[in-house]
Scaffold this active site. Sequence first.
Site, mmCIF file in Angstrom:
data_model
loop_
_atom_site.group_PDB
_atom_site.id
_atom_site.type_symbol
_atom_site.label_atom_id
_atom_site.label_comp_id
_atom_site.label_asym_id
_atom_site.label_seq_id
_atom_site.Cartn_x
_atom_site.Cartn_y
_atom_site.Cartn_z
ATOM 1 N N SER A 124 0.812 -1.222 0.000
ATOM 2 C CA SER A 124 0.000 0.000 0.000
ATOM 3 C C SER A 124 0.843 1.270 0.000
ATOM 4 O O SER A 124 1.899 1.342 0.639
ATOM 5 C CB SER A 124 -0.885 -0.003 1.255
ATOM 6 O OG SER A 124 -1.435 1.272 1.476
ATOM 7 N N GLU A 126 0.142 3.662 1.724
ATOM 8 C CA GLU A 126 0.208 4.110 3.133
ATOM 9 C C GLU A 126 1.602 3.882 3.704
ATOM 10 O O GLU A 126 1.988 4.520 4.673
ATOM 11 C CB GLU A 126 -0.816 3.351 3.977
ATOM 12 C CG GLU A 126 -2.232 3.842 3.861
ATOM 13 C CD GLU A 126 -2.460 5.189 4.532
ATOM 14 O OE1 GLU A 126 -2.152 5.322 5.718
ATOM 15 O OE2 GLU A 126 -2.949 6.102 3.858
ATOM 16 N N TYR A 148 -1.681 0.122 10.770
ATOM 17 C CA TYR A 148 -1.963 -0.537 9.487
ATOM 18 C C TYR A 148 -0.762 -0.433 8.553
ATOM 19 O O TYR A 148 -0.313 -1.427 7.965
ATOM 20 C CB TYR A 148 -3.196 0.112 8.836
ATOM 21 C CG TYR A 148 -3.380 -0.245 7.367
ATOM 22 C CD1 TYR A 148 -3.961 -1.452 6.992
ATOM 23 C CD2 TYR A 148 -2.953 0.625 6.354
ATOM 24 C CE1 TYR A 148 -4.121 -1.782 5.646
ATOM 25 C CE2 TYR A 148 -3.105 0.301 5.018
ATOM 26 C CZ TYR A 148 -3.692 -0.901 4.662
ATOM 27 O OH TYR A 148 -3.838 -1.224 3.331
HETATM 28 P P1 NAP Z 1 -11.478 -4.739 1.708
HETATM 29 O O1 NAP Z 1 -12.632 -4.371 0.833
HETATM 30 O O2 NAP Z 1 -11.440 -4.240 3.111
HETATM 31 O O3 NAP Z 1 -11.386 -6.349 1.736
HETATM 32 C C1 NAP Z 1 -10.584 -7.015 2.658
HETATM 33 C C2 NAP Z 1 -10.795 -8.516 2.514
HETATM 34 O O4 NAP Z 1 -9.958 -9.188 3.475
HETATM 35 C C3 NAP Z 1 -12.221 -8.995 2.779
HETATM 36 O O5 NAP Z 1 -12.536 -9.993 1.846
HETATM 37 C C4 NAP Z 1 -12.124 -9.594 4.185
HETATM 38 O O6 NAP Z 1 -13.061 -10.609 4.429
HETATM 39 C C5 NAP Z 1 -10.742 -10.205 4.115
HETATM 40 N N1 NAP Z 1 -10.156 -10.511 5.427
HETATM 41 C C6 NAP Z 1 -9.931 -9.634 6.448
HETATM 42 N N2 NAP Z 1 -9.367 -10.284 7.477
HETATM 43 C C7 NAP Z 1 -9.209 -11.586 7.116
HETATM 44 C C8 NAP Z 1 -8.696 -12.752 7.750
HETATM 45 N N3 NAP Z 1 -8.216 -12.724 8.997
HETATM 46 N N4 NAP Z 1 -8.691 -13.921 7.066
HETATM 47 C C9 NAP Z 1 -9.184 -13.964 5.817
HETATM 48 N N5 NAP Z 1 -9.709 -12.919 5.160
HETATM 49 C C10 NAP Z 1 -9.722 -11.735 5.812
HETATM 50 O O7 NAP Z 1 -10.105 -4.300 1.033
HETATM 51 P P2 NAP Z 1 -9.783 -3.865 -0.491
HETATM 52 O O8 NAP Z 1 -10.020 -2.403 -0.643
HETATM 53 O O9 NAP Z 1 -10.438 -4.820 -1.426
HETATM 54 O O10 NAP Z 1 -8.204 -4.045 -0.522
HETATM 55 C C11 NAP Z 1 -7.595 -5.304 -0.854
HETATM 56 C C12 NAP Z 1 -6.187 -5.340 -0.314
HETATM 57 O O11 NAP Z 1 -5.424 -4.289 -0.881
HETATM 58 C C13 NAP Z 1 -6.056 -5.167 1.196
HETATM 59 O O12 NAP Z 1 -4.971 -5.939 1.638
HETATM 60 C C14 NAP Z 1 -5.745 -3.689 1.370
HETATM 61 O O13 NAP Z 1 -5.059 -3.450 2.583
HETATM 62 C C15 NAP Z 1 -4.872 -3.459 0.155
HETATM 63 N N6 NAP Z 1 -4.860 -2.101 -0.402
HETATM 64 C C16 NAP Z 1 -6.024 -1.493 -0.715
HETATM 65 C C17 NAP Z 1 -6.014 -0.225 -1.315
HETATM 66 C C18 NAP Z 1 -7.288 0.481 -1.695
HETATM 67 O O14 NAP Z 1 -7.212 1.686 -1.963
HETATM 68 N N7 NAP Z 1 -8.408 -0.211 -1.790
HETATM 69 C C19 NAP Z 1 -4.770 0.385 -1.589
HETATM 70 C C20 NAP Z 1 -3.601 -0.285 -1.263
HETATM 71 C C21 NAP Z 1 -3.652 -1.548 -0.695
HETATM 72 P P3 NAP Z 1 -14.524 -10.323 5.111
HETATM 73 O O15 NAP Z 1 -15.439 -10.012 3.969
HETATM 74 O O16 NAP Z 1 -14.818 -11.615 5.772
HETATM 75 O O17 NAP Z 1 -14.353 -9.168 6.063
HETATM 76 O O1 G4F Z 2 -10.640 6.782 2.598
HETATM 77 P P1 G4F Z 2 -9.667 6.658 3.705
HETATM 78 O O2 G4F Z 2 -10.152 6.031 4.968
HETATM 79 O O3 G4F Z 2 -8.418 5.894 3.090
HETATM 80 P P2 G4F Z 2 -6.863 5.780 3.529
HETATM 81 O O4 G4F Z 2 -6.681 6.045 4.967
HETATM 82 O O5 G4F Z 2 -6.093 6.609 2.569
HETATM 83 O O6 G4F Z 2 -6.576 4.217 3.281
HETATM 84 C C1 G4F Z 2 -7.027 3.548 2.109
HETATM 85 O O7 G4F Z 2 -6.049 3.658 1.110
HETATM 86 C C2 G4F Z 2 -4.789 3.019 1.424
HETATM 87 C C3 G4F Z 2 -3.841 3.253 0.238
HETATM 88 O O8 G4F Z 2 -3.161 4.468 0.431
HETATM 89 C C4 G4F Z 2 -5.037 1.548 1.670
HETATM 90 F F1 G4F Z 2 -3.859 0.923 1.937
HETATM 91 C C5 G4F Z 2 -5.999 1.370 2.825
HETATM 92 O O9 G4F Z 2 -6.283 -0.016 3.011
HETATM 93 C C6 G4F Z 2 -7.304 2.094 2.491
HETATM 94 O O10 G4F Z 2 -7.906 1.436 1.391
HETATM 95 O O11 G4F Z 2 -9.088 8.101 4.098
HETATM 96 C C7 G4F Z 2 -8.539 8.968 3.129
HETATM 97 C C8 G4F Z 2 -8.340 10.348 3.729
HETATM 98 C C9 G4F Z 2 -7.578 10.359 5.053
HETATM 99 O O12 G4F Z 2 -6.611 11.378 5.023
HETATM 100 C C10 G4F Z 2 -8.635 10.689 6.091
HETATM 101 O O13 G4F Z 2 -8.143 11.402 7.242
HETATM 102 O O14 G4F Z 2 -9.615 10.905 4.006
HETATM 103 C C11 G4F Z 2 -9.554 11.562 5.264
HETATM 104 N N1 G4F Z 2 -10.921 11.645 5.818
HETATM 105 C C12 G4F Z 2 -11.549 12.814 6.108
HETATM 106 N N2 G4F Z 2 -12.771 12.549 6.635
HETATM 107 C C13 G4F Z 2 -11.720 10.620 6.152
HETATM 108 C C14 G4F Z 2 -12.886 11.197 6.679
HETATM 109 N N3 G4F Z 2 -11.559 9.282 6.053
HETATM 110 C C15 G4F Z 2 -12.572 8.491 6.470
HETATM 111 N N4 G4F Z 2 -12.434 7.141 6.344
HETATM 112 N N5 G4F Z 2 -13.729 9.015 6.998
HETATM 113 C C16 G4F Z 2 -13.929 10.356 7.131
HETATM 114 O O15 G4F Z 2 -14.973 10.801 7.615
#
Ligand code: NAP
Ligand code: G4F
Length: 320
Positions: A124, A126, A148
């Site tokens: 990520s 992050e 995280y």
């Molecule tokens: P998400 O919607 O939160 O999905 C997370 C998945 O992980 C769900 O299927 C959840 O299952 C499963 N899970 C959580 N804990 C588990 C455990 N202990 N054993 C087995 N399965 C488990 O996340 P996403 O946005 O699709 O992201 C996919 C991956 O990319 C994650 O690793 C996230 O950290 C990473 N990532 C995401 C972003 C982004 O912007 N979306 C960016 C960078 C990296 P349940 O349905 O049972 O909860």
């Molecule tokens: O949407 P966010 O919660 O995403 P964040 O923290 O960037 O993390 C996501 O992206 C990562 C990749 O860079 C992934 F690794 C991670 O698993 C996840 O998918 O927050 C984005 C921004 C933050 O700066 C937060 O402080 O939005 C700001 N924010 C402002 N108001 C808020 C809110 N975030 C959330 N969730 N809720 C609010 O009300």
Amino acid sequence: MAKRALITGITGQDGSYLAEFLLARGYTVFGMVRRSSTETIQRIEAIKDQLTLLQGDLLDQASLVKVIEEAQPDEIYNLAAQSFVPTSWSQPVLTGQFTGLGVSRLLEAVRQVAPSAKFYQASSSEMFGKVREVPQTELTPFHPRSPYAVAKVYGHHITVNYRESYGLFAASGILFNHESPRRGLEFVTRKITDGVARIKLGLADELCLGNLDSQRDWGFAGDYVEAMWLMLQQETAGEYVIATGVTHSIRDFLDLAFGHVDLAWEEYVKQDRRYMRPAEVDQLIGDSSKAKRDLGWQPRVDFPSLVTMMVDADLARLGG
Ligand code: NAP
Ligand code: G4F
């Protein structure tokens, strides 16, 4: 013979898009799911009959070994994680177990059962946290700002370590934020588009958010799962930044989302300290030149199209 893929986290946003992508390419797709008292398969409801779902959990080593024995995968995509940054402060140990050590458990199972399988780790942006340079590349040092992000740094390095120690094909995608109508409702983009739809339809009259100044490099999840697949089609494994190269503030997102339904966000958005974080990642912007050059990957959906896609989907879902 059809290739076999195993996806952990198949019930999540990315898992659902990746499963569709691989099915469309003729893969036999296995998904690891954890036991729950209610169904968590809404995102894969439409394709569930084409999938084989196997029970396993990143906390349970034996279950991971069994899942890999049953799936006999050519490719393994590790998308499972506790992925919500604020929860990592309230549950830091659990986040470390899922998001960090879970990667070790899975890699150990791969090493024992399917050492020739290609492995993808969901790293990520992050990890860059308090960024050391702008834009961020594969060589930018990490400065994680949440439990995280610390756990993701562990997962990233252990993936590299298993490649170097055991010769596994273990690749890592450093993905910047990617969103879609399937994004969880607690993440800021979806919280906003759901809020816009509710306000427009008269179901709500305000939207409470935290820090409006942070900036993210937001792309479309459907584009990003293609990059994951491309990484596993290479001769050698590596690390790749996946990003659009354009950053926007939360205020920019609000302008577009409320503007799309002819509303002014300033009249509805309130700031609430509950959504502020103990430490913030202020600005992320990725340089995905390596992915463009080596994988031939580039994003297709731009920022305005992403925002309007999400608002329209929430309006349709809520009956607008
Ligand atoms: P998400 O919607 O939160 O999905 C997370 C998945 O992980 C769900 O299927 C959840 O299952 C499963 N899970 C959580 N804990 C588990 C455990 N202990 N054993 C087995 N399965 C488990 O996340 P996403 O946005 O699709 O992201 C996919 C991956 O990319 C994650 O690793 C996230 O950290 C990473 N990532 C995401 C972003 C982004 O912007 N979306 C960016 C960078 C990296 P349940 O349905 O049972 O909860
Ligand atoms: O949407 P966010 O919660 O995403 P964040 O923290 O960037 O993390 C996501 O992206 C990562 C990749 O860079 C992934 F690794 C991670 O698993 C996840 O998918 O927050 C984005 C921004 C933050 O700066 C937060 O402080 O939005 C700001 N924010 C402002 N108001 C808020 C809110 N975030 C959330 N969730 N809720 C609010 O009300």
